[in-house]
Scaffold this motif. Structure first.
Motif, mmCIF file in Angstrom:
data_model
loop_
_atom_site.group_PDB
_atom_site.id
_atom_site.type_symbol
_atom_site.label_atom_id
_atom_site.label_comp_id
_atom_site.label_asym_id
_atom_site.label_seq_id
_atom_site.Cartn_x
_atom_site.Cartn_y
_atom_site.Cartn_z
ATOM 1 N N PHE A 77 2.736 -9.637 2.543
ATOM 2 C CA PHE A 77 2.227 -8.434 3.197
ATOM 3 C C PHE A 77 1.535 -7.509 2.199
ATOM 4 C CE2 PHE A 77 5.279 -9.333 6.711
ATOM 5 C CZ PHE A 77 4.341 -9.362 7.729
ATOM 6 N N GLY A 78 2.091 -7.390 1.001
ATOM 7 C CA GLY A 78 1.494 -6.531 -0.015
ATOM 8 C C GLY A 78 0.114 -6.996 -0.421
ATOM 9 N N ALA A 80 -1.939 -8.809 1.364
ATOM 10 C CA ALA A 80 -2.856 -8.588 2.493
ATOM 11 C C ALA A 80 -3.237 -7.116 2.602
ATOM 12 C CB ALA A 80 -2.204 -9.069 3.786
ATOM 13 N N LEU A 81 -2.269 -6.230 2.503
ATOM 14 C CA LEU A 81 -2.541 -4.798 2.629
ATOM 15 C C LEU A 81 -3.406 -4.294 1.481
ATOM 16 C CD1 LEU A 81 -1.929 -2.061 4.049
ATOM 17 C CD2 LEU A 81 -0.008 -1.855 2.470
ATOM 18 N N LEU A 82 -3.028 -4.630 0.264
ATOM 19 C CA LEU A 82 -3.774 -4.137 -0.891
ATOM 20 C C LEU A 82 -5.134 -4.813 -1.017
ATOM 21 C CD1 LEU A 82 -0.847 -3.745 -3.424
ATOM 22 C CD2 LEU A 82 -1.926 -1.998 -1.995
ATOM 23 N N SER A 84 -6.936 -5.623 1.543
ATOM 24 C CA SER A 84 -7.742 -4.878 2.521
ATOM 25 C C SER A 84 -8.171 -3.534 1.947
ATOM 26 C CB SER A 84 -6.946 -4.661 3.812
ATOM 27 O OG SER A 84 -6.660 -5.883 4.418
ATOM 28 N N GLY A 85 -7.267 -2.885 1.216
ATOM 29 C CA GLY A 85 -7.620 -1.616 0.568
ATOM 30 C C GLY A 85 -8.722 -1.797 -0.456
ATOM 31 N N LEU A 144 -6.987 0.494 -4.151
ATOM 32 C CA LEU A 144 -5.814 -0.380 -4.164
ATOM 33 C C LEU A 144 -4.651 0.295 -4.887
ATOM 34 C CD1 LEU A 144 -5.818 -4.103 -5.014
ATOM 35 C CD2 LEU A 144 -4.407 -2.599 -6.336
ATOM 36 N N VAL A 147 -3.243 3.402 -2.882
ATOM 37 C CA VAL A 147 -2.389 2.989 -1.746
ATOM 38 C C VAL A 147 -1.056 2.445 -2.260
ATOM 39 C CG1 VAL A 147 -2.187 1.316 0.151
ATOM 40 C CG2 VAL A 147 -4.313 2.588 -0.170
ATOM 41 N N ALA A 148 -1.092 1.607 -3.304
ATOM 42 C CA ALA A 148 0.142 1.052 -3.868
ATOM 43 C C ALA A 148 1.026 2.170 -4.423
ATOM 44 C CB ALA A 148 -0.178 0.040 -4.964
ATOM 45 N N ILE A 151 2.720 3.995 -1.522
ATOM 46 C CA ILE A 151 3.785 3.142 -0.980
ATOM 47 C C ILE A 151 4.979 3.139 -1.929
ATOM 48 C CG2 ILE A 151 4.418 0.755 -0.432
ATOM 49 C CD1 ILE A 151 1.522 0.419 0.621
#
Length: 190
Positions: A77-78, A80-82, A84-85, A144, A147-148, A151
């Motif tokens: 998930f990380g 994929a999310l990062l 995308s960021g 990236l 956002v990280a 989180i």
């Protein structure tokens, strides 16, 4: 230790985002990565130990499997999310520079295809595209890391609020002895 380590990871990511934003070059990543590495060193060992201590010894194998599975799902998930960021950050920069097919170029940069894009560009436009790719990649990394970092700080707060010390045997309240009815001791034969 766990919350403090996760907080260091978040702070390191935010530091990296701030430094990349100010100085878009790979050495700008080093101070943030150093802080992230310290955070991982503080958080990872007690995280596994806490998961194992939360279950009785005979369930240790199940706990280890659950911990490893959760870690792998988190990685998936990380990424994929990062990812995308990163792609959104690169696309934003390319759109601001009014490049045609900014979305396609952003995906090519995220996929590591920058050299192929430059090679296929017209010779007169390579310098402009090269500068755009560098600016877009720096902005993608900035996004990236930001956002990280957010989180990481949120995860540190959540872990601080949710992880509790297990009460020791001496601190546990004394429970009354369990009573069973005669029916429970001698079930009826049906």
């Amino acid at each position: 230790m766990i919350s403090g380590g996760i907080l260091l990871i978040g702070i390191g990511d935010l530091l990296g985002a701030a430094l990349v934003d100010a100085w878009p070059s790979w050495p700008a990543l080093l101070p943030g990565f150093l802080v992230v590495g310290l955070g991982v060193g503080f958080a990872a060992p007690p995280l596994s130990a806490t998961g194992m201590a939360a279950v009785p010894p005979q369930r240790g194998g199940m706990a280890a499997g659950a911990i490893n599975t959760a870690r792998q799902v988190g990685f998936a998930f990380g990424i994929a999310l990062l990812g995308s960021g990163f792609t959104a950050g690169t696309q934003h920069t390319l759109v601001r520079r009014h490049l045609t097919s900014a979305t396609s170029l952003a995906h090519d940069i995220a996929a590591g295809q920058s050299a192929q894009v430059l090679h296929s560009a017209k010779p007169g436009s390579r310098d402009i595209i090269d500068q755009a790719i560098h600016a877009a990649a720096a902005n993608g990394i900035d996004m990236l890391l930001f956002v990280a970092g957010l989180i990481g700080v949120a995860a540190a707060l959540i872990s601080f609020l949710m992880i509790r010390q297990r009460p020791s045997v001496e601190d546990a309240p004394e429970l009354p002895p369990a009573t069973t009815s005669s029916e429970e001791r001698h079930p009826a034969n049906n």
